[in-house]
Design a protein around this motif. Structure first.
Motif, PDB file in Angstrom:
ATOM      1  N   VAL A   1       0.843  -1.205   0.000  1.00 39.87           N
ATOM      2  CA  VAL A   1       0.000   0.000   0.000  1.00 39.87           C
ATOM      3  C   VAL A   1       0.877   1.253   0.000  1.00 39.87           C
ATOM      4  N   GLY A   2       1.984   1.189   0.720  1.00 42.76           N
ATOM      5  CA  GLY A   2       2.883   2.332   0.797  1.00 42.76           C
ATOM      6  C   GLY A   2       3.574   2.655  -0.516  1.00 42.76           C
ATOM      7  N   ALA A   3       3.751   1.643  -1.380  1.00 41.77           N
ATOM      8  CA  ALA A   3       4.456   1.853  -2.653  1.00 41.77           C
ATOM      9  C   ALA A   3       3.517   1.979  -3.841  1.00 41.77           C
ATOM     10  N   ALA A   4       2.346   1.360  -3.777  1.00 42.24           N
ATOM     11  CA  ALA A   4       1.460   1.271  -4.941  1.00 42.24           C
ATOM     12  C   ALA A   4       0.511   2.454  -5.091  1.00 42.24           C
ATOM     13  N   PHE A   5       0.268   3.208  -4.031  1.00 43.91           N
ATOM     14  CA  PHE A   5      -0.675   4.317  -4.078  1.00 43.91           C
ATOM     15  C   PHE A   5       0.034   5.643  -3.797  1.00 43.91           C
ATOM     16  N   ASP A   6      -0.399   6.678  -4.502  1.00 48.27           N
ATOM     17  CA  ASP A   6       0.165   8.015  -4.296  1.00 48.27           C
ATOM     18  C   ASP A   6      -0.918   8.897  -3.696  1.00 48.27           C
ATOM     19  N   LEU A   7      -0.856   9.066  -2.393  1.00 45.23           N
ATOM     20  CA  LEU A   7      -1.903   9.788  -1.663  1.00 45.23           C
ATOM     21  C   LEU A   7      -1.266  10.812  -0.734  1.00 45.23           C
ATOM     22  N   PRO A   8      -2.058  11.764  -0.245  1.00 46.37           N
ATOM     23  CA  PRO A   8      -1.525  12.697   0.758  1.00 46.37           C
ATOM     24  C   PRO A   8      -1.097  11.933   2.012  1.00 46.37           C
ATOM     25  N   LYS A   9      -0.057  12.395   2.687  1.00 49.20           N
ATOM     26  CA  LYS A   9       0.510  11.679   3.840  1.00 49.20           C
ATOM     27  C   LYS A   9      -0.532  11.412   4.913  1.00 49.20           C
ATOM     28  N   VAL A  10      -1.424  12.385   5.133  1.00 50.84           N
ATOM     29  CA  VAL A  10      -2.425  12.247   6.192  1.00 50.84           C
ATOM     30  C   VAL A  10      -3.360  11.063   5.935  1.00 50.84           C
ATOM     31  N   ILE A  11      -3.463  10.647   4.680  1.00 51.64           N
ATOM     32  CA  ILE A  11      -4.287   9.476   4.322  1.00 51.64           C
ATOM     33  C   ILE A  11      -3.402   8.246   4.099  1.00 51.64           C
ATOM     34  N   HIS A  12      -2.292   8.456   3.404  1.00 50.88           N
ATOM     35  CA  HIS A  12      -1.451   7.341   2.961  1.00 50.88           C
ATOM     36  C   HIS A  12      -0.815   6.583   4.124  1.00 50.88           C
ATOM     37  N   LEU A  13      -0.241   7.313   5.071  1.00 51.22           N
ATOM     38  CA  LEU A  13       0.439   6.652   6.189  1.00 51.22           C
ATOM     39  C   LEU A  13      -0.536   5.836   7.046  1.00 51.22           C
ATOM     40  N   PRO A  14      -1.651   6.428   7.514  1.00 53.18           N
ATOM     41  CA  PRO A  14      -2.608   5.605   8.292  1.00 53.18           C
ATOM     42  C   PRO A  14      -3.140   4.408   7.499  1.00 53.18           C
ATOM     43  N   LEU A  15      -3.366   4.615   6.187  1.00 58.09           N
ATOM     44  CA  LEU A  15      -3.893   3.527   5.355  1.00 58.09           C
ATOM     45  C   LEU A  15      -2.887   2.384   5.261  1.00 58.09           C
ATOM     46  N   SER A  16      -1.605   2.716   5.122  1.00 57.07           N
ATOM     47  CA  SER A  16      -0.560   1.696   5.036  1.00 57.07           C
ATOM     48  C   SER A  16      -0.437   0.934   6.359  1.00 57.07           C
ATOM     49  N   ILE A  17      -0.507   1.664   7.474  1.00 62.05           N
ATOM     50  CA  ILE A  17      -0.445   1.025   8.796  1.00 62.05           C
ATOM     51  C   ILE A  17      -1.639   0.093   8.992  1.00 62.05           C
ATOM     52  N   LEU A  18      -2.826   0.580   8.619  1.00 61.85           N
ATOM     53  CA  LEU A  18      -4.037  -0.234   8.763  1.00 61.85           C
ATOM     54  C   LEU A  18      -3.991  -1.467   7.857  1.00 61.85           C
ATOM     55  N   ALA A  19      -3.364  -1.332   6.688  1.00 60.51           N
ATOM     56  CA  ALA A  19      -3.231  -2.485   5.784  1.00 60.51           C
ATOM     57  C   ALA A  19      -2.404  -3.582   6.442  1.00 60.51           C
ATOM     58  N   GLY A  20      -1.329  -3.190   7.132  1.00 61.60           N
ATOM     59  CA  GLY A  20      -0.511  -4.164   7.858  1.00 61.60           C
ATOM     60  C   GLY A  20      -1.297  -4.852   8.950  1.00 61.60           C
ATOM     61  N   ALA A  21      -2.057  -4.067   9.725  1.00 53.85           N
ATOM     62  CA  ALA A  21      -2.874  -4.629  10.807  1.00 53.85           C
ATOM     63  C   ALA A  21      -3.942  -5.566  10.252  1.00 53.85           C
ATOM     64  N   ALA A  22      -4.574  -5.153   9.145  1.00 54.12           N
ATOM     65  CA  ALA A  22      -5.647  -5.965   8.542  1.00 54.12           C
ATOM     66  C   ALA A  22      -5.108  -7.281   8.004  1.00 54.12           C
ATOM     67  N   ALA A  23      -3.925  -7.241   7.383  1.00 53.26           N
ATOM     68  CA  ALA A  23      -3.333  -8.478   6.847  1.00 53.26           C
ATOM     69  C   ALA A  23      -2.996  -9.450   7.976  1.00 53.26           C
ATOM     70  N   GLY A  24      -2.417  -8.938   9.065  1.00 51.88           N
ATOM     71  CA  GLY A  24      -2.117  -9.787  10.217  1.00 51.88           C
ATOM     72  C   GLY A  24      -3.383 -10.375  10.828  1.00 51.88           C
ATOM     73  N   ALA A  25      -4.425  -9.539  10.924  1.00 56.66           N
ATOM     74  CA  ALA A  25      -5.700  -9.993  11.488  1.00 56.66           C
ATOM     75  C   ALA A  25      -6.329 -11.081  10.615  1.00 56.66           C
ATOM     76  N   LEU A  26      -6.260 -10.884   9.298  1.00 56.30           N
ATOM     77  CA  LEU A  26      -6.821 -11.864   8.365  1.00 56.30           C
ATOM     78  C   LEU A  26      -6.070 -13.187   8.443  1.00 56.30           C
ATOM     79  N   TRP A  27      -4.733 -13.115   8.589  1.00 54.75           N
ATOM     80  CA  TRP A  27      -3.925 -14.332   8.670  1.00 54.75           C
ATOM     81  C   TRP A  27      -4.212 -15.096   9.967  1.00 54.75           C
ATOM     82  N   ALA A  28      -4.624 -14.382  11.006  1.00 57.39           N
ATOM     83  CA  ALA A  28      -4.958 -15.030  12.283  1.00 57.39           C
ATOM     84  C   ALA A  28      -6.411 -15.485  12.333  1.00 57.39           C
ATOM     85  N   PHE A  29      -7.219 -14.990  11.388  1.00 59.98           N
ATOM     86  CA  PHE A  29      -8.644 -15.330  11.383  1.00 59.98           C
ATOM     87  C   PHE A  29      -8.880 -16.822  11.170  1.00 59.98           C
ATOM     88  N   LEU A  30      -8.133 -17.418  10.214  1.00 65.65           N
ATOM     89  CA  LEU A  30      -8.340 -18.837   9.894  1.00 65.65           C
ATOM     90  C   LEU A  30      -8.047 -19.753  11.090  1.00 65.65           C
TER      91      LEU A  30
END
Length: 348
Positions: free
Chosen positions: A95-124
């Motif tokens: 997310v941090g490399a593929a999207f070009d967004l304002p920092k106020v959106i991009h940084l939180p979105l990238s952090i949340l993407a990491g959290a969501a991926a970890g959560a999804l991997w633990a869901f199963l």
């Protein structure tokens, strides 16, 4: 001796025993333990750069420790933190490399993407535990290997056969010129603030919410919780998902802060597995995890100075670190010993 005093003494004694036995190993191997531990100390606190790098190393350990501790507190053993960290690292970097967004959106979105991926991997593992009673340890161990090799394949696909991803854009970076210049241009970044915030979040969830009470109750006694009307399956899945989110954040801190990209790995980072010892050392409490992470992060980074400053081989250094971890894992035996001594004194 009060339980509070015993809780304070157990980790302190474990660390001291580990360092003492480590000193004996160095002595028997023909190396000077005093010079070794001086080098270790200087590697941690020698200058502002070392301090910055030590704090940077501590950051993912806090989050990995929280992931393990949260699962423990709710009756689960999430040994898959390593895999959840790896997928969180990749998702945050993508997310941090593929999207070009304002920092106020991009940084939180990238952090949340990491959290969501970890959560999804633990869901199963959570789902399989809740619905089919398959033990989470078995599933999470296997999913660590799946995470490692799937992410390696994704990196090669993304990079056209290369061994690392594109660098994240500046708008997704946790790097800080202020913190870096303050610590003689170390890689210290704002991830430490995210980690400390998550300590507060874990405390709040477990101690101040109804959901946290239910999660702890289910972990303590499933049958009594079910009798009280709590949904066992839902709480098991939720516990694993929250634990996985903490682990994914640990990976995000590495991708968005320390490295700025991700590369193929021949093995695990080790942070997720060390998170188990961090959680045990911290008695599975949010505040305790900070102290456990400080110990492990300091040992890991400070030990890098021992081969250079004291000419102690890396193999011996790793033995010393492993001994500290071993005695931390033996905390129950130390607690039992202290309790017996306390009872004898009371009897007298």
């Amino acid at each position: 001796m009060s339980n509070r005093m015993i809780n304070l003494l157990v980790p302190a004694i474990a660390v001291i025993l580990g360092l003492l036995v480590g000193a004996i190993v160095m002595l028997v191997s023909g190396y000077d333990p005093v010079a070794g531990y001086i080098a270790l100390w200087q590697g941690i606190f020698g200058d502002s750069y070392a301090i910055g790098e030590t704090i940077r190393q501590i950051t993912p350990y806090i989050l990995a420790g929280l992931a393990v501790a949260f699962a423990f507190r709710t009756g689960l053993f999430n040994i898959g933190v390593e895999g959840q960290l790896i997928v969180g690292w990749f998702a945050a970097v993508y997310v941090g490399a593929a999207f070009d967004l304002p920092k106020v959106i991009h940084l939180p979105l990238s952090i949340l993407a990491g959290a969501a991926a970890g959560a999804l991997w633990a869901f199963l593992p959570g789902l399989l535990k809740a619905k089919m009673k398959i033990h989470e340890v078995i599933v999470t161990i296997m999913m660590n290997y799946i995470a490692l090799h799937v992410v390696n394949a994704l990196i090669k696909t993304w990079s056209g056969g290369g061994d690392k991803t594109d660098r994240i854009l500046e708008s997704a970076s946790l790097r800080s010129e202020f913190l870096s210049s303050l610590t003689d241009y170390s890689r210290l970044h704002y991830g430490i603030l995210v980690a400390l915030l998550m300590v507060v979040v874990m405390w709040f969830i477990l101690e101040k919410t109804t959901t946290g009470f239910e999660l702890k109750a289910v972990g303590f006694n499933e049958h009594a919780s079910e009798y009280a009307g709590m949904k066992i399956g839902k709480n098991i899945i939720l516990s694993m998902v929250i634990s996985g989110a903490f682990a994914g954040l640990a990976g995000a801190m590495e991708g968005l802060g320390t490295f700025g990209n991700m590369y193929t790995r021949g093995g695990f980072t080790g942070i997720g597995f060390d998170g188990i010892a961090v959680a045990l050392l911290g008695a599975n409490t949010p505040l305790g995890v900070i102290f456990g992470a400080v110990l492990f992060g300091s040992l890991k980074y400070g030990a890098l100075n021992m081969p250079n400053a004291a000419q102690i081989p890396e193999e011996v250094v790793q033995i010393v670190i492993a001994l500290v971890i071993f005695f931390v894992a033996c905390g129950y035996a130390i607690r039992l010993f202290l309790t017996k001594i306390s009872k004898k004194k009371e009897a007298k």
